[in-house]
Design a protein around this motif. Sequence first.
Motif, PDB file in Angstrom:
ATOM      1  N   THR A   1      41.675  69.597  54.371  1.00 60.95           N
ATOM      2  CA  THR A   1      41.029  69.727  52.945  1.00 60.95           C
ATOM      3  C   THR A   1      42.504  70.455  52.411  1.00 60.95           C
ATOM      4  O   THR A   1      43.453  70.997  53.263  1.00 60.95           O
TER       5      THR A   1
ATOM      6  N   VAL B   1      38.062  62.859  49.383  1.00 60.34           N
ATOM      7  CA  VAL B   1      37.875  64.039  48.699  1.00 60.34           C
ATOM      8  C   VAL B   1      39.210  65.027  48.886  1.00 60.34           C
ATOM      9  O   VAL B   1      40.040  64.602  49.596  1.00 60.34           O
TER      10      VAL B   1
ATOM     11  N   ASN C   1      35.251  72.254  48.579  1.00 60.77           N
ATOM     12  CA  ASN C   1      34.073  72.341  47.827  1.00 60.77           C
ATOM     13  C   ASN C   1      33.549  70.808  47.615  1.00 60.77           C
ATOM     14  O   ASN C   1      32.388  70.336  47.490  1.00 60.77           O
ATOM     15  N   GLN C   2      34.571  70.095  47.257  1.00 59.61           N
ATOM     16  CA  GLN C   2      34.603  68.615  46.980  1.00 59.61           C
ATOM     17  C   GLN C   2      33.702  67.960  48.216  1.00 59.61           C
ATOM     18  O   GLN C   2      32.916  67.254  47.868  1.00 59.61           O
TER      19      GLN C   2
ATOM     20  N   SER D   1      39.358  68.673  48.154  1.00 58.20           N
ATOM     21  CA  SER D   1      39.194  70.530  48.770  1.00 58.20           C
ATOM     22  C   SER D   1      37.838  70.463  49.297  1.00 58.20           C
ATOM     23  O   SER D   1      36.983  69.523  49.410  1.00 58.20           O
TER      24      SER D   1
ATOM     25  N   GLU E   1      30.136  68.913  48.363  1.00 63.72           N
ATOM     26  CA  GLU E   1      29.230  68.421  47.431  1.00 63.72           C
ATOM     27  C   GLU E   1      29.146  66.546  47.594  1.00 63.72           C
ATOM     28  O   GLU E   1      28.033  66.452  47.529  1.00 63.72           O
TER      29      GLU E   1
END
Length: 232
Positions: free
Chosen positions: A17, A71, A75-76, A73, A79
């Motif tokens: 990431t 994606v 967090n991405q 990050s 999610e």
Amino acid sequence: METSLKNKKILITAGPTREYIDPVRFISNESSGKMGYAIAEALHQMGADVILISGPVSITSSFPKNKIVSVMSGNQMYEACQKHFENIDVAIFCAAVADYKAKNTSVIKIKKIENETTLELEKNVDIAFEFGKVKTENQKSVGFALETNNIHENAVDKLKKKNFDLIVVNSPNVNEGFGYDTNKITIVDKNLSLFSFPLKNKKEVALDILTHLKNSYNIIEEENNHLVNNLI
């Protein structure tokens, strides 16, 4: 193996990431994504229903592009994974998600002014740990760990903490792990048994991992058959 994993709905994370500090600088690592993609390709060939959630990689792959969720990050990635947690049979957490991210991200490029500066970090989301909290008895998860010492102790600790069924461990040595086409792994299962393998190419390593995943299903099937036979 093909019959036991065929049509299983499997989520795989792969690659690194990027946790941005400003628009042009980020925290990341040397993960190439090759191991995760090799597992995804093998499962796809076996007939599994695979969704691959990938960080930024530069890989030429036979895996269908329409099954890849890209994606950036942690967090991405989390999610994207959350959308599938309820419906998957297996989660394979192969991505090297950055442990930390910048507490504050600048919207403009940070100028070089002082000789020294301080970057404040905060802990990133632990996707595998979050899945381990909501995982059902019918779901399985496989984790990965890069270790330099106390391999068995550290692997067992992570397996228990994150509620894994298997954990795959490797070291940052030459020809192993990040960036290489080969890997040398040790697998620890839920019975805390340890299985070590010689250096192999990552396609072969993928098959070793999936063999252990398949065996974990076979063990459950044998136990269920035994219970049924005892009731008859």
